[in-house]
Scaffold this motif. Structure first.
Motif, PDB file in Angstrom:
ATOM      1  N   VAL A   1       0.838  -1.196   0.000  1.00 42.43           N
ATOM      2  CA  VAL A   1       0.000   0.000   0.000  1.00 42.43           C
ATOM      3  C   VAL A   1       0.872   1.245   0.000  1.00 42.43           C
ATOM      4  CG1 VAL A   1      -1.756   1.272   1.275  1.00 42.43           C
ATOM      5  CG2 VAL A   1      -1.831  -1.228   1.216  1.00 42.43           C
ATOM      6  N   ARG A   2       1.937   1.195   0.790  1.00 41.44           N
ATOM      7  CA  ARG A   2       2.841   2.344   0.891  1.00 41.44           C
ATOM      8  C   ARG A   2       3.431   2.699  -0.468  1.00 41.44           C
ATOM      9  NH1 ARG A   2       6.864   0.746   4.936  1.00 41.44           N
ATOM     10  NH2 ARG A   2       5.093   0.921   6.345  1.00 41.44           N
ATOM     11  N   GLU A   3       3.749   1.669  -1.255  1.00 33.82           N
ATOM     12  CA  GLU A   3       4.316   1.900  -2.580  1.00 33.82           C
ATOM     13  C   GLU A   3       3.285   2.540  -3.511  1.00 33.82           C
ATOM     14  OE1 GLU A   3       7.753  -0.751  -4.532  1.00 33.82           O
ATOM     15  OE2 GLU A   3       5.759  -1.614  -4.724  1.00 33.82           O
ATOM     16  N   LEU A   4       2.045   2.079  -3.422  1.00 33.80           N
ATOM     17  CA  LEU A   4       0.975   2.670  -4.230  1.00 33.80           C
ATOM     18  C   LEU A   4       0.834   4.157  -3.936  1.00 33.80           C
ATOM     19  CD1 LEU A   4      -1.886   0.019  -3.962  1.00 33.80           C
ATOM     20  CD2 LEU A   4      -0.713   0.700  -6.061  1.00 33.80           C
ATOM     21  N   GLU A   5       0.792   4.492  -2.650  1.00 35.11           N
ATOM     22  CA  GLU A   5       0.634   5.893  -2.254  1.00 35.11           C
ATOM     23  C   GLU A   5       1.835   6.715  -2.683  1.00 35.11           C
ATOM     24  OE1 GLU A   5      -0.039   5.484   1.920  1.00 35.11           O
ATOM     25  OE2 GLU A   5      -2.214   5.214   1.688  1.00 35.11           O
ATOM     26  N   GLY A   6       3.020   6.120  -2.598  1.00 37.96           N
ATOM     27  CA  GLY A   6       4.231   6.831  -3.013  1.00 37.96           C
ATOM     28  C   GLY A   6       4.230   7.170  -4.494  1.00 37.96           C
ATOM     29  N   ILE A   7       3.730   6.239  -5.315  1.00 42.45           N
ATOM     30  CA  ILE A   7       3.653   6.489  -6.752  1.00 42.45           C
ATOM     31  C   ILE A   7       2.696   7.632  -7.040  1.00 42.45           C
ATOM     32  CG2 ILE A   7       2.860   5.540  -8.949  1.00 42.45           C
ATOM     33  CD1 ILE A   7       5.611   4.547  -8.151  1.00 42.45           C
ATOM     34  N   LEU A   8       1.545   7.649  -6.373  1.00 40.38           N
ATOM     35  CA  LEU A   8       0.588   8.745  -6.579  1.00 40.38           C
ATOM     36  C   LEU A   8       1.187  10.082  -6.185  1.00 40.38           C
ATOM     37  CD1 LEU A   8      -3.040   7.671  -5.586  1.00 40.38           C
ATOM     38  CD2 LEU A   8      -2.181   8.410  -7.806  1.00 40.38           C
ATOM     39  N   ILE A   9       1.909  10.117  -5.075  1.00 41.51           N
ATOM     40  CA  ILE A   9       2.546  11.360  -4.632  1.00 41.51           C
ATOM     41  C   ILE A   9       3.564  11.830  -5.673  1.00 41.51           C
ATOM     42  CG2 ILE A   9       4.111  12.342  -2.911  1.00 41.51           C
ATOM     43  CD1 ILE A   9       2.698  10.537  -0.840  1.00 41.51           C
ATOM     44  N   SER A  10       4.330  10.887  -6.218  1.00 39.96           N
ATOM     45  CA  SER A  10       5.312  11.232  -7.251  1.00 39.96           C
ATOM     46  C   SER A  10       4.634  11.793  -8.499  1.00 39.96           C
ATOM     47  CB  SER A  10       6.148   9.996  -7.622  1.00 39.96           C
ATOM     48  OG  SER A  10       6.917   9.557  -6.524  1.00 39.96           O
ATOM     49  N   LEU A  11       3.528  11.192  -8.885  1.00 43.28           N
ATOM     50  CA  LEU A  11       2.792  11.679 -10.062  1.00 43.28           C
ATOM     51  C   LEU A  11       2.237  13.071  -9.820  1.00 43.28           C
ATOM     52  CD1 LEU A  11       0.888   8.435 -11.119  1.00 43.28           C
ATOM     53  CD2 LEU A  11       2.716   9.574 -12.387  1.00 43.28           C
ATOM     54  N   MET A  12       1.721  13.311  -8.614  1.00 38.79           N
ATOM     55  CA  MET A  12       1.209  14.640  -8.277  1.00 38.79           C
ATOM     56  C   MET A  12       2.324  15.673  -8.350  1.00 38.79           C
ATOM     57  SD  MET A  12      -1.192  13.406  -5.099  1.00 38.79           S
ATOM     58  CE  MET A  12      -1.298  15.031  -4.356  1.00 38.79           C
ATOM     59  N   ALA A  13       3.514  15.295  -7.861  1.00 43.03           N
ATOM     60  CA  ALA A  13       4.647  16.217  -7.887  1.00 43.03           C
ATOM     61  C   ALA A  13       5.072  16.526  -9.317  1.00 43.03           C
ATOM     62  CB  ALA A  13       5.824  15.624  -7.103  1.00 43.03           C
ATOM     63  N   HIS A  14       5.161  15.490 -10.152  1.00 46.06           N
ATOM     64  CA  HIS A  14       5.526  15.705 -11.559  1.00 46.06           C
ATOM     65  C   HIS A  14       4.501  16.587 -12.261  1.00 46.06           C
ATOM     66  CE1 HIS A  14       8.477  12.519 -10.986  1.00 46.06           C
ATOM     67  NE2 HIS A  14       8.935  12.747 -12.202  1.00 46.06           N
TER      68      HIS A  14
END
Length: 471
Positions: free
Chosen positions: A335-348
């Motif tokens: 789950v942590r990895e899923l949330e991390g990917i979304l955060i990265s996409l939001m930042a990009h």
């Protein structure tokens, strides 16, 4: 008293305060910049950097501060605050001014009550105990799926009746990032909501070890044990940290026994089941298995989809379904990895001023997780294309000139050329309807031209590619 002696004594106060705060950040924010001004006639005056800091300490930490001063400076000590502010540019330096309103606190020993001692021999009222819980780790945002259904049900039962169910202790185990800490924390939050008077404490096994070592060094082990034996709901995170530390295990064994015998709730998380905890005393492992041992498994595809959808909704961001599907298909570990990917996409998206699309998701995921590339076949591409357009696979192989079938055939040829570059145009034509290489070339050029002007075609191809990669 000399200035050096005063500084040393205040340093001892700060050490006690640091040991009893939930984080180093809290200490650095509110206490690191304080220093003693004077001590005379049982009156201790300390400097604070601003009126705001003074007011915050008074509102949130006055009991802790008072207890520390009582322990170091003794009974009947009075406390004064003075604000130390920067002077203006014409008169550089520092200016003292009383805190407004001026505060004088008479420090007296707090009434000793069973269960109110914290490590370091400080007496703090029960209601002032910081449970060290995270407010965002609640049942409301813990998404349920097949991989966590049993632990979730047990956790909710415990929260309703802590210490009174058969799930005591609750031993949660699973790989890193699957939600063990979240679920354990959610129990603590719910208990505090339903039973505000109960003493709930979340603590990592690492911090427990550090506190134990400090209590031995400071000769306050009895106070350490008394404090933990006063807890109603004790949550120990990452208990595998106890492996190999026999004295810490022995102390925890006695705390565990006392709490369990008195109907208090114990919750532990671990990265492995009890039987695999080599280096933990057998008598502790036996106790870990007294209640419920429950695994939180890696999230399956449906749960990953639901987690992503919930996260997108809560964050208020716009992500197309095909991008969410691609993330769910390729980010599988936690789950942590899923949330991390979304955060990265939001930042990009924010930094580069671009919408989150499939291409961005592919780039971000390729750098963050290992994507297992499967071998794509012509049959995969044809089937995915037909599935998207709701037509039979045989239609593409036929000689039909119906508009929807022609479009599907051209897209299938285009995607085959894109994803299987080693296949010649002639070979692609032979496998898709026995067409010649010029037909395939025309199909590829037609789709490329439409991609530049037709958003519908672009979206269709992205969706089909997700289907291909998920087969």
């Amino acid at each position: 008293m000399t200035e050096t002696q005063l500084t040393e004594l205040w340093g001892k106060c700060l050490d006690i305060i640091r040991d009893n705060l939930p984080s180093e950040t809290a200490f650095n924010t509110w206490f690191a910049s304080t220093r003693p001004a004077s001590y005379a006639g049982n009156v201790l005056t300390i400097y604070v950097p601003s009126q705001f800091v003074y007011e915050y300490i008074e509102e949130h930490y006055v009991n802790l501060l008072s207890a520390a001063i009582y322990r170091v400076f003794g009974n009947d000590t009075q406390l004064n605050y003075r604000v130390l502010v920067v002077a203006d540019e014409k008169e550089p330096g520092m200016i003292e001014q009383p805190a407004t309103p001026k505060r004088t606190v008479k420090i007296q020993p707090t009434e000793q009550k069973s269960g109110n001692k914290t490590p370091g021999n400080i007496t703090v009222p029960a209601q002032d105990l910081d449970p060290m819980l995270r407010s965002n780790y609640s049942f409301d945002n813990f998404i349920e799926g097949l991989s966590n259904k049993l632990p979730r049900a047990a956790a909710e039962s415990i929260a309703q009746k802590p210490g009174k169910t058969v799930f005591n202790p609750l031993f949660l185990y699973g790989a890193s990032g699957v939600g063990k800490t979240h679920l354990a924390n959610a129990i603590g939050l719910k208990v505090k909501e339903l039973y505000p008077e109960k003493r709930v404490l979340y603590v990592s096994a690492h911090l427990f070890k550090v506190q134990y070592t400090d209590s031995v060094r400071k000769n306050t082990l009895n106070d350490f044990i008394n404090f933990y034996q006063s807890i109603d709901v004790l949550i120990i995170d990452d208990i595998q940290e106890f492996v190999g530390v026999e004295k810490t295990q022995n102390t925890f064994f006695h705390i565990f026994n006392h709490l369990h015998q008195n109907g208090k709730q114990l919750i532990m998380t671990c990265d492995r089941p009890p039987v695999m905890l080599q280096g933990i005393e057998e008598r502790l492992i036996t106790r870990f298995k007294w209640g419920l041992t429950a695994e939180i498994e890696r999230p399956n595809l449906d749960l990953r989809r639901n987690i992503l959808a919930d996260k997108v909704r809560r964050e208020g961001i716009s992500v197309t379904p095909n991008v969410l599907e691609y993330i769910a298909e390729n980010v599988t570990d936690s789950v942590r990895e899923l949330e991390g990917i979304l955060i990265s996409l939001m930042a990009h998206s924010t930094i580069y001023g671009r919408d989150i699309d499939l291409a961005m998701a592919e780039r971000v995921i390729s750098k963050a997780v290992r994507v297992n590339e499967k071998e794509i076949t012509v049959e995969d591409i044809v089937h995915s294309t037909c599935e998207y357009y709701h037509i039979k696979d045989e239609s593409i192989y036929s000689s039909s000139r119906k508009r929807d079938i022609v479009l599907a055939r051209q897209i299938a040829m285009y995607l085959t050329h894109k994803h299987l570059p080693n296949l010649s145009l002639a070979r692609i034509g032979q496998q898709i309807g026995s067409k010649d290489h010029s037909t395939v070339l025309h199909a590829c050029r037609t789709i490329e031209e439409q991609l530049e002007v037709d958003k519908a075609i672009e979206g269709a191809i992205e969706d089909i590619e997700v289907k291909i990669k998920s087969r």
